[in-house]
Structures are given as C-alpha cells and as structure tokens.
Motif scaffolding. Structure first.
Motif, PDB file in Angstrom:
ATOM      1  N   ASN A  91      16.219 -15.559   3.490  1.00  0.00           N
ATOM      2  CA  ASN A  91      15.077 -15.758   4.391  1.00  0.00           C
ATOM      3  C   ASN A  91      14.756 -14.503   5.199  1.00  0.00           C
ATOM      4  OD1 ASN A  91      14.756 -18.517   3.712  1.00  0.00           O
ATOM      5  ND2 ASN A  91      16.483 -19.031   5.017  1.00  0.00           N
ATOM      6  N   PHE A  92      15.169 -13.351   4.701  1.00  0.00           N
ATOM      7  CA  PHE A  92      15.013 -12.107   5.451  1.00  0.00           C
ATOM      8  C   PHE A  92      14.128 -11.134   4.699  1.00  0.00           C
ATOM      9  CE2 PHE A  92      19.094 -14.024   6.400  1.00  0.00           C
ATOM     10  CZ  PHE A  92      18.996 -14.181   7.775  1.00  0.00           C
ATOM     11  N   GLU A  93      13.380 -10.326   5.477  1.00  0.00           N
ATOM     12  CA  GLU A  93      12.491  -9.329   4.883  1.00  0.00           C
ATOM     13  C   GLU A  93      12.630  -8.019   5.641  1.00  0.00           C
ATOM     14  OE1 GLU A  93       8.243 -10.146   3.629  1.00  0.00           O
ATOM     15  OE2 GLU A  93       7.912  -8.898   5.412  1.00  0.00           O
ATOM     16  N   ILE A  94      12.624  -6.927   4.921  1.00  0.00           N
ATOM     17  CA  ILE A  94      12.606  -5.611   5.543  1.00  0.00           C
ATOM     18  C   ILE A  94      11.491  -4.789   4.912  1.00  0.00           C
ATOM     19  CG2 ILE A  94      15.046  -5.571   6.174  1.00  0.00           C
ATOM     20  CD1 ILE A  94      15.552  -3.764   3.785  1.00  0.00           C
ATOM     21  N   THR A  95      11.000  -3.835   5.687  1.00  0.00           N
ATOM     22  CA  THR A  95       9.982  -2.903   5.202  1.00  0.00           C
ATOM     23  C   THR A  95      10.671  -1.602   4.831  1.00  0.00           C
ATOM     24  OG1 THR A  95       8.304  -3.893   6.616  1.00  0.00           O
ATOM     25  CG2 THR A  95       7.875  -1.661   5.816  1.00  0.00           C
ATOM     26  N   GLN A 105       0.837  -1.194   0.000  1.00  0.00           N
ATOM     27  CA  GLN A 105       0.000   0.000   0.000  1.00  0.00           C
ATOM     28  C   GLN A 105       0.877   1.250   0.000  1.00  0.00           C
ATOM     29  OE1 GLN A 105      -3.145  -1.178  -0.872  1.00  0.00           O
ATOM     30  NE2 GLN A 105      -3.884   0.403   0.497  1.00  0.00           N
ATOM     31  N   GLY A 106       0.436   2.285  -0.699  1.00  0.00           N
ATOM     32  CA  GLY A 106       1.184   3.538  -0.736  1.00  0.00           C
ATOM     33  C   GLY A 106       2.587   3.321  -1.266  1.00  0.00           C
ATOM     34  N   MET A 107       3.586   3.773  -0.520  1.00  0.00           N
ATOM     35  CA  MET A 107       4.984   3.621  -0.927  1.00  0.00           C
ATOM     36  C   MET A 107       5.710   2.529  -0.148  1.00  0.00           C
ATOM     37  SD  MET A 107       6.287   7.448  -1.559  1.00  0.00           S
ATOM     38  CE  MET A 107       5.182   8.686  -2.152  1.00  0.00           C
ATOM     39  N   PRO A 151      14.851   3.851   0.409  1.00  0.00           N
ATOM     40  CA  PRO A 151      15.932   3.178  -0.316  1.00  0.00           C
ATOM     41  C   PRO A 151      17.289   3.891  -0.230  1.00  0.00           C
ATOM     42  CG  PRO A 151      13.935   3.147  -1.623  1.00  0.00           C
ATOM     43  CD  PRO A 151      13.663   4.038  -0.441  1.00  0.00           C
ATOM     44  N   VAL A 152      17.299   5.212  -0.280  1.00  0.00           N
ATOM     45  CA  VAL A 152      18.592   5.899  -0.246  1.00  0.00           C
ATOM     46  C   VAL A 152      19.218   5.855   1.145  1.00  0.00           C
ATOM     47  CG1 VAL A 152      18.157   7.306  -2.298  1.00  0.00           C
ATOM     48  CG2 VAL A 152      17.477   8.178  -0.058  1.00  0.00           C
ATOM     49  N   LYS A 202       7.177  10.784   5.969  1.00  0.00           N
ATOM     50  CA  LYS A 202       5.915  11.484   5.687  1.00  0.00           C
ATOM     51  C   LYS A 202       6.121  12.728   4.834  1.00  0.00           C
ATOM     52  CE  LYS A 202       3.465   9.619   9.606  1.00  0.00           C
ATOM     53  NZ  LYS A 202       2.793   9.794  10.878  1.00  0.00           N
ATOM     54  N   ASN A 203       7.250  13.447   5.060  1.00  0.00           N
ATOM     55  CA  ASN A 203       7.471  14.672   4.282  1.00  0.00           C
ATOM     56  C   ASN A 203       7.757  14.377   2.808  1.00  0.00           C
ATOM     57  OD1 ASN A 203      10.088  13.673   5.006  1.00  0.00           O
ATOM     58  ND2 ASN A 203      10.947  15.662   4.486  1.00  0.00           N
ATOM     59  N   LEU A 204       8.002  13.119   2.467  1.00  0.00           N
ATOM     60  CA  LEU A 204       8.194  12.743   1.067  1.00  0.00           C
ATOM     61  C   LEU A 204       7.040  11.883   0.549  1.00  0.00           C
ATOM     62  CD1 LEU A 204      12.036  12.007   1.005  1.00  0.00           C
ATOM     63  CD2 LEU A 204      10.840  14.052   0.202  1.00  0.00           C
ATOM     64  N   GLY A 205       5.913  11.883   1.280  1.00  0.00           N
ATOM     65  CA  GLY A 205       4.702  11.216   0.809  1.00  0.00           C
ATOM     66  C   GLY A 205       4.485   9.809   1.315  1.00  0.00           C
ATOM     67  N   GLY A 206       5.368   9.305   2.162  1.00  0.00           N
ATOM     68  CA  GLY A 206       5.216   7.959   2.687  1.00  0.00           C
ATOM     69  C   GLY A 206       4.512   7.943   4.021  1.00  0.00           C
ATOM     70  N   THR A 207       4.553   6.797   4.676  1.00  0.00           N
ATOM     71  CA  THR A 207       3.937   6.642   5.994  1.00  0.00           C
ATOM     72  C   THR A 207       4.991   6.378   7.071  1.00  0.00           C
ATOM     73  OG1 THR A 207       3.533   4.300   5.509  1.00  0.00           O
ATOM     74  CG2 THR A 207       1.728   5.847   5.080  1.00  0.00           C
TER      75      THR A 207
END
Length: 146
Positions: free
Chosen positions: A24-28, A14-16, A44-45, A33-38
């Motif tokens: 076997n690893f996962e990251i979110t 959802q969203g960005m 990424p940078v 928020k100031n760049l439109g995310g939550t």
C-alpha cells in the motif's frame, strides 16, 4: 519460513519520473537535473544504497537482543561508485556500481569485540546486502503489448 514473493510495480510518468508501488506504499523516483530529470525524488541507484542501509538497520534492530546489545542510536552511511558513461553508452564500462562502501555507526556501551561480532552477523544476514553481493537470476517473464 517458506519462500515469500515480494511484488512491486514501477509506472513511468512524465519525463523520467516513476511512481513505484509495493503493497500500500508509493514512492516517486526521478533523476537529478544534471542527469536529465526534474529531481522530484531519489534515483534508482540511490534507492539501492538506501535499501542496503535500511536493511542493515532492520537486521540490527531485530537481532540486537540475541547479541545482548542495546544501542541508543544506529545508522548506516552508504556510498557507491557508478560510471554514468556506461548507462549512456559512451564507454564500455559496467553500468552498475563498481563498488559500494558503508560505515555502520552504533552508539552503545557494548565492548568493541561484541559489536564487531554483531556487525559481522548483520553483514551475513542482510538480504539486500546478499542480493547486491551475489549474482541473482534476473528473469524477464514476459512482454505484454497493450
């Protein structure tokens, strides 16, 4: 060592928000928020900066014995300058980092000259630093329409 291929996937949520997986690893990953995310995770940078510092730290751990250096503590502060107007197509500037700076902190009894040689080796050996500092072939293999 032979050529090794590392793999990852990045799946838009959802969203960005992106769920990135490798082995076997996962990251979110998300945008602030100031760049439109939550703000559910680093963007990424920011992960690029973390990858550089982590890689340099791992190189330090792996090769410290070769340099006859012991340390109580080791950490890397990393920062980079990025003009977000490039990504937003508001101006014709580079979209990625224009400069990345880092400070290596090492708590050790080793003489400064030995530490400087060690840090020089870390800089030459870190694969993430090499990837950032030198052009890499970025190839879109295929587009899969499902």
């Amino acid at each position: 060592m032979p050529l090794e291929t590392f793999k990852a996937t990045a799946h838009l949520q959802q969203g960005m928000v992106v769920k990135a997986k490798s082995r076997n690893f996962e990251i979110t990953i998300d945008e602030p928020k100031n760049l439109g995310g939550t703000d559910q995770g680093m963007n990424p940078v920011e992960l690029v900066l973390c990858a550089l510092g982590a890689c340099q730290s791992i190189v330090a751990r792996v090769y410290a014995r070769k340099f006859d250096i012991t340390f109580e503590d080791f950490w890397v502060e990393v920062e980079g300058d990025l003009d977000t107007d490039g990504f937003m197509n508001k101006s014709d500037v580079r979209r990625g980092y224009s400069e990345v700076r880092y400070n290596i902190h090492i708590k050790t009894d080793a003489p400064r000259e030995k530490v400087e040689a060690f840090v020089d080796f870390i800089e030459r050996t870190c694969p993430v630093g090499d990837t950032i500092n030198n052009p890499v072939n970025l190839v879109l293999d295929k587009i899969v329409v499902e």
